[in-house]
Write a protein that holds these residues in place. Structure first.
Motif, PDB file in Angstrom:
ATOM      1  N   GLY A  77      43.691  49.489  37.314  1.00 14.44           N
ATOM      2  CA  GLY A  77      43.538  48.654  38.508  1.00 14.44           C
ATOM      3  C   GLY A  77      42.100  48.509  38.929  1.00 14.44           C
ATOM      4  N   PRO A  78      41.856  48.432  40.210  1.00  9.75           N
ATOM      5  CA  PRO A  78      42.736  48.756  41.328  1.00  9.75           C
ATOM      6  C   PRO A  78      43.729  47.631  41.626  1.00  9.75           C
ATOM      7  CG  PRO A  78      40.653  47.976  42.187  1.00  9.75           C
ATOM      8  CD  PRO A  78      40.525  48.012  40.675  1.00  9.75           C
ATOM      9  N   GLU A  79      44.799  47.992  42.318  1.00 10.58           N
ATOM     10  CA  GLU A  79      45.810  47.025  42.759  1.00 10.58           C
ATOM     11  C   GLU A  79      45.122  45.946  43.577  1.00 10.58           C
ATOM     12  OE1 GLU A  79      49.717  45.639  43.492  1.00 10.58           O
ATOM     13  OE2 GLU A  79      49.472  47.603  42.618  1.00 10.58           O
ATOM     14  N   PRO A  80      45.347  44.683  43.369  1.00  4.27           N
ATOM     15  CA  PRO A  80      46.216  44.035  42.398  1.00  4.27           C
ATOM     16  C   PRO A  80      45.451  43.508  41.184  1.00  4.27           C
ATOM     17  CG  PRO A  80      45.621  42.423  44.044  1.00  4.27           C
ATOM     18  CD  PRO A  80      44.888  43.707  44.385  1.00  4.27           C
ATOM     19  N   CYS A  81      44.271  44.059  40.929  1.00  4.99           N
ATOM     20  CA  CYS A  81      43.381  43.514  39.892  1.00  4.99           C
ATOM     21  C   CYS A  81      43.603  44.184  38.537  1.00  4.99           C
ATOM     22  CB  CYS A  81      41.930  43.653  40.358  1.00  4.99           C
ATOM     23  SG  CYS A  81      41.582  42.772  41.891  1.00  4.99           S
ATOM     24  N   PHE A  82      44.772  43.959  37.977  1.00  6.89           N
ATOM     25  CA  PHE A  82      45.130  44.563  36.688  1.00  6.89           C
ATOM     26  C   PHE A  82      44.802  43.660  35.496  1.00  6.89           C
ATOM     27  CE2 PHE A  82      48.390  46.299  39.686  1.00  6.89           C
ATOM     28  CZ  PHE A  82      47.918  47.599  39.718  1.00  6.89           C
ATOM     29  N   HIS A  83      44.431  42.415  35.760  1.00 10.14           N
ATOM     30  CA  HIS A  83      44.248  41.427  34.693  1.00 10.14           C
ATOM     31  C   HIS A  83      42.972  40.642  34.953  1.00 10.14           C
ATOM     32  CE1 HIS A  83      48.529  42.227  34.051  1.00 10.14           C
ATOM     33  NE2 HIS A  83      48.659  42.057  35.360  1.00 10.14           N
ATOM     34  N   SER A  84      42.144  40.480  33.912  1.00 10.12           N
ATOM     35  CA  SER A  84      40.903  39.736  34.122  1.00 10.12           C
ATOM     36  C   SER A  84      40.518  38.929  32.891  1.00 10.12           C
ATOM     37  CB  SER A  84      39.756  40.674  34.489  1.00 10.12           C
ATOM     38  OG  SER A  84      39.302  41.378  33.354  1.00 10.12           O
ATOM     39  N   ILE A  85      39.580  38.032  33.138  1.00 15.00           N
ATOM     40  CA  ILE A  85      38.932  37.243  32.093  1.00 15.00           C
ATOM     41  C   ILE A  85      37.443  37.264  32.410  1.00 15.00           C
ATOM     42  CG2 ILE A  85      38.648  34.937  31.113  1.00 15.00           C
ATOM     43  CD1 ILE A  85      41.613  34.421  31.809  1.00 15.00           C
ATOM     44  N   ALA A  86      36.624  37.582  31.418  1.00 12.30           N
ATOM     45  CA  ALA A  86      35.171  37.633  31.607  1.00 12.30           C
ATOM     46  C   ALA A  86      34.599  36.222  31.685  1.00 12.30           C
ATOM     47  CB  ALA A  86      34.511  38.411  30.470  1.00 12.30           C
ATOM     48  N   VAL A  87      33.678  36.033  32.617  1.00 14.40           N
ATOM     49  CA  VAL A  87      33.004  34.743  32.771  1.00 14.40           C
ATOM     50  C   VAL A  87      31.501  34.972  32.902  1.00 14.40           C
ATOM     51  CG1 VAL A  87      34.983  33.616  33.885  1.00 14.40           C
ATOM     52  CG2 VAL A  87      33.237  34.670  35.290  1.00 14.40           C
ATOM     53  N   ARG A  88      30.768  33.938  32.587  1.00 11.57           N
ATOM     54  CA  ARG A  88      29.323  33.876  32.869  1.00 11.57           C
ATOM     55  C   ARG A  88      29.196  32.831  33.963  1.00 11.57           C
ATOM     56  NH1 ARG A  88      25.591  30.211  31.498  1.00 11.57           N
ATOM     57  NH2 ARG A  88      26.964  29.242  29.979  1.00 11.57           N
ATOM     58  N   TRP A  89      28.732  33.248  35.119  1.00 16.16           N
ATOM     59  CA  TRP A  89      28.601  32.288  36.219  1.00 16.16           C
ATOM     60  C   TRP A  89      27.460  31.339  35.908  1.00 16.16           C
ATOM     61  CZ3 TRP A  89      32.752  31.777  38.683  1.00 16.16           C
ATOM     62  CH2 TRP A  89      33.587  32.866  38.917  1.00 16.16           C
ATOM     63  N   ILE A  90      27.782  30.063  35.801  1.00 12.49           N
ATOM     64  CA  ILE A  90      26.806  29.024  35.483  1.00 12.49           C
ATOM     65  C   ILE A  90      26.039  28.629  36.735  1.00 12.49           C
ATOM     66  CG2 ILE A  90      26.522  26.657  34.658  1.00 12.49           C
ATOM     67  CD1 ILE A  90      29.159  27.079  33.082  1.00 12.49           C
ATOM     68  N   GLU A  91      26.763  28.458  37.819  1.00 12.66           N
ATOM     69  CA  GLU A  91      26.138  28.064  39.086  1.00 12.66           C
ATOM     70  C   GLU A  91      26.997  28.572  40.234  1.00 12.66           C
ATOM     71  OE1 GLU A  91      22.990  26.507  41.180  1.00 12.66           O
ATOM     72  OE2 GLU A  91      23.150  26.449  38.995  1.00 12.66           O
ATOM     73  N   LEU A  92      26.334  29.113  41.244  1.00  9.91           N
ATOM     74  CA  LEU A  92      27.016  29.621  42.429  1.00  9.91           C
ATOM     75  C   LEU A  92      26.647  28.760  43.632  1.00  9.91           C
ATOM     76  CD1 LEU A  92      26.365  33.460  41.968  1.00  9.91           C
ATOM     77  CD2 LEU A  92      28.335  32.123  41.198  1.00  9.91           C
ATOM     78  N   ASP A  93      27.543  28.717  44.579  1.00  7.43           N
ATOM     79  CA  ASP A  93      27.287  28.064  45.867  1.00  7.43           C
ATOM     80  C   ASP A  93      26.901  26.595  45.764  1.00  7.43           C
ATOM     81  OD1 ASP A  93      27.799  30.463  47.353  1.00  7.43           O
ATOM     82  OD2 ASP A  93      25.819  31.188  46.725  1.00  7.43           O
ATOM     83  N   ILE A  94      27.609  25.859  44.930  1.00  5.42           N
ATOM     84  CA  ILE A  94      27.414  24.405  44.873  1.00  5.42           C
ATOM     85  C   ILE A  94      28.094  23.829  46.115  1.00  5.42           C
ATOM     86  CG2 ILE A  94      27.806  22.286  43.551  1.00  5.42           C
ATOM     87  CD1 ILE A  94      28.356  24.208  41.106  1.00  5.42           C
ATOM     88  N   PRO A  95      27.375  23.067  46.930  1.00  5.06           N
ATOM     89  CA  PRO A  95      28.005  22.504  48.130  1.00  5.06           C
ATOM     90  C   PRO A  95      29.203  21.617  47.759  1.00  5.06           C
ATOM     91  CG  PRO A  95      25.621  22.237  48.221  1.00  5.06           C
ATOM     92  CD  PRO A  95      25.965  22.713  46.827  1.00  5.06           C
ATOM     93  N   ARG A  96      30.272  21.774  48.508  1.00  3.55           N
ATOM     94  CA  ARG A  96      31.460  20.941  48.278  1.00  3.55           C
ATOM     95  C   ARG A  96      31.117  19.458  48.374  1.00  3.55           C
ATOM     96  NH1 ARG A  96      36.705  23.556  48.816  1.00  3.55           N
ATOM     97  NH2 ARG A  96      36.366  25.763  49.161  1.00  3.55           N
ATOM     98  N   THR A  97      30.148  19.133  49.207  1.00  3.55           N
ATOM     99  CA  THR A  97      29.759  17.730  49.390  1.00  3.55           C
ATOM    100  C   THR A  97      29.171  17.113  48.128  1.00  3.55           C
ATOM    101  OG1 THR A  97      27.630  18.456  50.292  1.00  3.55           O
ATOM    102  CG2 THR A  97      29.399  17.951  51.883  1.00  3.55           C
ATOM    103  N   ASN A  98      28.806  17.934  47.145  1.00  2.00           N
ATOM    104  CA  ASN A  98      28.284  17.402  45.882  1.00  2.00           C
ATOM    105  C   ASN A  98      29.390  16.851  44.979  1.00  2.00           C
ATOM    106  OD1 ASN A  98      25.918  18.487  46.866  1.00  2.00           O
ATOM    107  ND2 ASN A  98      25.341  19.470  44.962  1.00  2.00           N
ATOM    108  N   PHE A  99      30.638  17.181  45.275  1.00  2.00           N
ATOM    109  CA  PHE A  99      31.761  16.776  44.440  1.00  2.00           C
ATOM    110  C   PHE A  99      32.402  15.503  44.986  1.00  2.00           C
ATOM    111  CE2 PHE A  99      31.137  21.179  43.559  1.00  2.00           C
ATOM    112  CZ  PHE A  99      31.523  21.362  42.239  1.00  2.00           C
TER     113      PHE A  99
END
Length: 188
Positions: free
Chosen positions: A105-127
């Motif tokens: 775990g810890p509960e409830p995080c028993f399952h994961s997938i590894a990622v490489r964060w490409i970009e964080l905090d992109i404003p929603r207004t950009n979409f």
């Protein structure tokens, strides 16, 4: 390649964990079973019925689709969209590893997938609004396919994380054509 929406808990309570650990988690309580050993959707459904005997059939069906996608469909090279609950922004990551079970775990995080964060905090207004509507889907995990979303989000990466409009030109009678297309028509 695909574009997947993955949420970080009902209130976004696991968002910082996702970002700090460069992983997305399947945050289903009590589901501490190695999903890589599940052979088909029927077997998964049986596991969910056993784990959640109080759940209605429709809920089991909906959850099994999301869990199956997380454990069996999301692949290396796919992109993950993680909407933030703490700010009006969106995080984008690329899947860099397979599904992994964490029995400790810890509960409830028993399952994961590894990622490489490409970009964080992109404003929603950009979409574009139609993509934001898709990201507002009720589901916790789903593939975003509508309106060529994957191609458009990937194009945003090369455009300073701003929406890109299709390059169209207006031709006679209001028809549209790709701007790169030859315009052989002569004016009459």
């Amino acid at each position: 390649m695909a574009l997947w929406l993955v949420r970080s808990g009902t209130r976004g309570q696991f968002e910082q964990k996702f970002l700090d650990e460069s992983r997305v988690y399947l945050c289903w309580d009590r589901l501490n079973v190695d999903l890589s050993l599940i052979e088909d959707r029927l077997q998964l459904r049986g596991l969910l019925e056993q784990t959640y005997p109080e759940a209605k059939a429709g809920r089991i069906t909906q959850n099994s689709g999301q869990i199956w996608a997380f454990a069996k469909k999301i692949s290396v090279g796919d992109w993950i969209v993680l909407p933030s609950k703490s700010s009006p922004s969106i995080h984008i990551g690329e899947v860099v590893g397979p599904y992994t079970h964490h029995p400790e775990g810890p509960e409830p995080c028993f399952h994961s997938i590894a990622v490489r964060w490409i970009e964080l905090d992109i404003p929603r207004t950009n979409f574009d609004q139609d993509i934001l509507y898709s990201l507002g889907a009720f589901l916790t995990i789903c593939e975003i396919k509508r309106n060529d979303a994957e191609r458009r989000v990937r194009a945003m990466a090369t455009n300073g994380w701003r929406a890109t409009k299709p390059a169209l030109t207006i031709t006679r009678a209001g028809a549209t054509a790709d701007s790169d297309a030859d315009d052989d028509a002569s004016d009459s």
